[in-house]
Design a protein around this motif. Structure first.
Motif, PDB file in Angstrom:
ATOM      1  N   LEU A   1     -12.187   8.833  -6.164  1.00 31.43           N
ATOM      2  CA  LEU A   1     -13.329   7.939  -6.329  1.00 31.43           C
ATOM      3  C   LEU A   1     -13.888   8.000  -7.741  1.00 31.43           C
ATOM      4  O   LEU A   1     -13.890   9.053  -8.402  1.00 31.43           O
ATOM      5  CB  LEU A   1     -14.410   8.271  -5.316  1.00 31.43           C
ATOM      6  N   LYS A   2     -14.354   6.848  -8.203  1.00 29.45           N
ATOM      7  CA  LYS A   2     -14.925   6.706  -9.537  1.00 29.45           C
ATOM      8  C   LYS A   2     -16.373   6.232  -9.432  1.00 29.45           C
ATOM      9  O   LYS A   2     -16.735   5.593  -8.437  1.00 29.45           O
ATOM     10  CB  LYS A   2     -14.118   5.677 -10.331  1.00 29.45           C
ATOM     11  N   PRO A   3     -17.174   6.489 -10.443  1.00 28.16           N
ATOM     12  CA  PRO A   3     -18.572   6.001 -10.403  1.00 28.16           C
ATOM     13  C   PRO A   3     -18.652   4.493 -10.178  1.00 28.16           C
ATOM     14  O   PRO A   3     -19.588   4.020  -9.516  1.00 28.16           O
ATOM     15  CB  PRO A   3     -19.107   6.409 -11.774  1.00 28.16           C
ATOM     16  N   GLU A   4     -17.684   3.754 -10.679  1.00 27.32           N
ATOM     17  CA  GLU A   4     -17.703   2.300 -10.504  1.00 27.32           C
ATOM     18  C   GLU A   4     -17.382   1.868  -9.078  1.00 27.32           C
ATOM     19  O   GLU A   4     -17.480   0.683  -8.752  1.00 27.32           O
ATOM     20  CB  GLU A   4     -16.748   1.615 -11.486  1.00 27.32           C
TER      21      GLU A   4
ATOM     22  N   ALA B   1      -7.584  -5.003  -3.569  1.00 31.14           N
ATOM     23  CA  ALA B   1      -8.032  -5.405  -4.886  1.00 31.14           C
ATOM     24  C   ALA B   1      -7.332  -4.514  -5.910  1.00 31.14           C
ATOM     25  O   ALA B   1      -7.057  -3.339  -5.644  1.00 31.14           O
ATOM     26  CB  ALA B   1      -9.546  -5.249  -5.004  1.00 31.14           C
ATOM     27  N   ASP B   2      -7.058  -5.065  -7.084  1.00 30.79           N
ATOM     28  CA  ASP B   2      -6.351  -4.294  -8.116  1.00 30.79           C
ATOM     29  C   ASP B   2      -7.100  -3.011  -8.473  1.00 30.79           C
ATOM     30  O   ASP B   2      -6.483  -1.990  -8.774  1.00 30.79           O
ATOM     31  CB  ASP B   2      -6.171  -5.146  -9.368  1.00 30.79           C
ATOM     32  N   SER B   3      -8.407  -3.064  -8.427  1.00 30.65           N
ATOM     33  CA  SER B   3      -9.221  -1.927  -8.846  1.00 30.65           C
ATOM     34  C   SER B   3      -9.103  -0.720  -7.921  1.00 30.65           C
ATOM     35  O   SER B   3      -9.474   0.393  -8.311  1.00 30.65           O
ATOM     36  CB  SER B   3     -10.695  -2.347  -8.948  1.00 30.65           C
ATOM     37  N   VAL B   4      -8.588  -0.926  -6.707  1.00 31.65           N
ATOM     38  CA  VAL B   4      -8.516   0.195  -5.756  1.00 31.65           C
ATOM     39  C   VAL B   4      -7.085   0.507  -5.327  1.00 31.65           C
ATOM     40  O   VAL B   4      -6.867   1.470  -4.575  1.00 31.65           O
ATOM     41  CB  VAL B   4      -9.376  -0.075  -4.508  1.00 31.65           C
ATOM     42  N   LYS B   5      -6.131  -0.262  -5.791  1.00 37.46           N
ATOM     43  CA  LYS B   5      -4.733  -0.026  -5.404  1.00 37.46           C
ATOM     44  C   LYS B   5      -4.300   1.379  -5.776  1.00 37.46           C
ATOM     45  O   LYS B   5      -4.553   1.851  -6.876  1.00 37.46           O
ATOM     46  CB  LYS B   5      -3.818  -1.043  -6.094  1.00 37.46           C
ATOM     47  N   GLY B   6      -3.639   2.035  -4.846  1.00 37.17           N
ATOM     48  CA  GLY B   6      -3.161   3.386  -5.088  1.00 37.17           C
ATOM     49  C   GLY B   6      -4.197   4.463  -4.798  1.00 37.17           C
ATOM     50  O   GLY B   6      -3.870   5.651  -4.756  1.00 37.17           O
ATOM     51  N   ARG B   7      -5.466   4.046  -4.584  1.00 36.30           N
ATOM     52  CA  ARG B   7      -6.523   5.019  -4.314  1.00 36.30           C
ATOM     53  C   ARG B   7      -7.118   4.848  -2.916  1.00 36.30           C
ATOM     54  O   ARG B   7      -7.513   5.827  -2.287  1.00 36.30           O
ATOM     55  CB  ARG B   7      -7.643   4.886  -5.349  1.00 36.30           C
ATOM     56  N   PHE B   8      -7.184   3.614  -2.464  1.00 34.73           N
ATOM     57  CA  PHE B   8      -7.790   3.320  -1.152  1.00 34.73           C
ATOM     58  C   PHE B   8      -6.702   2.917  -0.167  1.00 34.73           C
ATOM     59  O   PHE B   8      -5.709   2.289  -0.536  1.00 34.73           O
ATOM     60  CB  PHE B   8      -8.787   2.177  -1.272  1.00 34.73           C
ATOM     61  N   THR B   9      -6.933   3.253   1.104  1.00 32.63           N
ATOM     62  CA  THR B   9      -6.022   2.857   2.174  1.00 32.63           C
ATOM     63  C   THR B   9      -6.824   2.308   3.345  1.00 32.63           C
ATOM     64  O   THR B   9      -7.714   2.986   3.867  1.00 32.63           O
ATOM     65  CB  THR B   9      -5.176   4.044   2.651  1.00 32.63           C
TER      66      THR B   9
ATOM     67  N   GLY C   1     -26.867  -5.876  -8.473  1.00 29.65           N
ATOM     68  CA  GLY C   1     -26.751  -6.846  -9.542  1.00 29.65           C
ATOM     69  C   GLY C   1     -25.401  -7.527  -9.640  1.00 29.65           C
ATOM     70  O   GLY C   1     -25.167  -8.315 -10.559  1.00 29.65           O
ATOM     71  N   LYS C   2     -24.506  -7.231  -8.712  1.00 26.14           N
ATOM     72  CA  LYS C   2     -23.165  -7.822  -8.755  1.00 26.14           C
ATOM     73  C   LYS C   2     -22.889  -8.605  -7.472  1.00 26.14           C
ATOM     74  O   LYS C   2     -23.548  -8.410  -6.451  1.00 26.14           O
ATOM     75  CB  LYS C   2     -22.111  -6.739  -8.948  1.00 26.14           C
ATOM     76  N   GLU C   3     -21.906  -9.470  -7.549  1.00 27.04           N
ATOM     77  CA  GLU C   3     -21.521 -10.240  -6.371  1.00 27.04           C
ATOM     78  C   GLU C   3     -20.684  -9.381  -5.422  1.00 27.04           C
ATOM     79  O   GLU C   3     -20.025  -8.425  -5.839  1.00 27.04           O
ATOM     80  CB  GLU C   3     -20.720 -11.475  -6.791  1.00 27.04           C
ATOM     81  N   ARG C   4     -20.719  -9.754  -4.164  1.00 31.49           N
ATOM     82  CA  ARG C   4     -19.884  -9.070  -3.190  1.00 31.49           C
ATOM     83  C   ARG C   4     -18.407  -9.371  -3.497  1.00 31.49           C
ATOM     84  O   ARG C   4     -18.052 -10.512  -3.834  1.00 31.49           O
ATOM     85  CB  ARG C   4     -20.240  -9.528  -1.782  1.00 31.49           C
ATOM     86  N   GLU C   5     -17.574  -8.359  -3.373  1.00 34.48           N
ATOM     87  CA  GLU C   5     -16.154  -8.534  -3.686  1.00 34.48           C
ATOM     88  C   GLU C   5     -15.281  -7.923  -2.600  1.00 34.48           C
ATOM     89  O   GLU C   5     -15.676  -6.962  -1.930  1.00 34.48           O
ATOM     90  CB  GLU C   5     -15.813  -7.871  -5.036  1.00 34.48           C
ATOM     91  N   GLY C   6     -14.104  -8.480  -2.453  1.00 33.19           N
ATOM     92  CA  GLY C   6     -13.147  -7.955  -1.490  1.00 33.19           C
ATOM     93  C   GLY C   6     -12.517  -6.671  -1.992  1.00 33.19           C
ATOM     94  O   GLY C   6     -12.161  -6.571  -3.167  1.00 33.19           O
ATOM     95  N   VAL C   7     -12.373  -5.706  -1.116  1.00 34.86           N
ATOM     96  CA  VAL C   7     -11.761  -4.418  -1.457  1.00 34.86           C
ATOM     97  C   VAL C   7     -10.370  -4.318  -0.833  1.00 34.86           C
ATOM     98  O   VAL C   7      -9.395  -4.003  -1.516  1.00 34.86           O
ATOM     99  CB  VAL C   7     -12.639  -3.251  -0.969  1.00 34.86           C
ATOM    100  N   ALA C   8     -10.288  -4.583   0.456  1.00 32.90           N
ATOM    101  CA  ALA C   8      -9.006  -4.491   1.157  1.00 32.90           C
ATOM    102  C   ALA C   8      -9.085  -5.282   2.446  1.00 32.90           C
ATOM    103  O   ALA C   8     -10.170  -5.489   3.000  1.00 32.90           O
ATOM    104  CB  ALA C   8      -8.665  -3.034   1.466  1.00 32.90           C
ATOM    105  N   SER C   9      -7.927  -5.730   2.909  1.00 32.55           N
ATOM    106  CA  SER C   9      -7.872  -6.441   4.184  1.00 32.55           C
ATOM    107  C   SER C   9      -6.629  -6.009   4.946  1.00 32.55           C
ATOM    108  O   SER C   9      -5.642  -5.552   4.346  1.00 32.55           O
ATOM    109  CB  SER C   9      -7.876  -7.957   3.985  1.00 32.55           C
ATOM    110  N   ILE C  10      -6.687  -6.166   6.268  1.00 33.47           N
ATOM    111  CA  ILE C  10      -5.540  -5.854   7.114  1.00 33.47           C
ATOM    112  C   ILE C  10      -5.450  -6.899   8.209  1.00 33.47           C
ATOM    113  O   ILE C  10      -6.434  -7.177   8.911  1.00 33.47           O
ATOM    114  CB  ILE C  10      -5.647  -4.422   7.686  1.00 33.47           C
TER     115      ILE C  10
END
Length: 125
Positions: free
Chosen positions: A85-88, A60-68, A42-51
């Motif tokens: 990791l969070k349910p979201e 993305a701000d929502s994953v900074k400090g948690r994802f690498t 039900g949501k649009e595709r969003e960017g998580v991280a790029s290299i």
């Protein structure tokens, strides 16, 4: 022909960790911008991280400090290490690749012409 294949998805409890991978074949891997994107129901595709090809990363701000995000040019592989990791974070995760000179950091969906089929990540509370 460029082909991307993700692996490593699965189910994990909140607070847990998961590492997903993407193997890329068919083009000059080391030259391209690589990205991870996700899409929840039900949501649009969003960017998580790029290299980028120089190793510079963007998150993305929502994953900074948690994802690498990382890449191994010798193995033509892209990785995403996900901690706390969070349910979201539950979504289908896609890897993407393309030549995006100067704009890899913005994780623009329309910038990427090559996509994998996705791998499901489910985080339960």
């Amino acid at each position: 022909q460029v082909h991307l294949a993700e692996s490593g998805g699965g189910s994990v409890q909140a607070g847990g960790s998961l590492r997903i991978s993407c193997v890329v074949s068919g083009y000059t891997f080391s030259s391209y911008c690589l990205g991870w994107f996700r899409q929840a129901p039900g949501k649009e595709r969003e960017g998580v991280a790029s290299i980028d090809n120089d190793g510079s990363t963007s998150y993305a701000d929502s994953v900074k400090g948690r994802f690498t995000i990382s890449r191994d040019n010798g193995k033509k592989s892209l990785y995403l290490e996900m901690n706390s990791l969070k349910p979201e974070d539950t979504a289908k995760y896609y890897c993407a690749a393309d030549w995006v000179p100067g704009y890899c950091y913005r994780m623009g969906i329309s910038d990427f012409g090559y996509w994998g089929q996705g791998t499901q990540v489910t985080v339960s509370s």
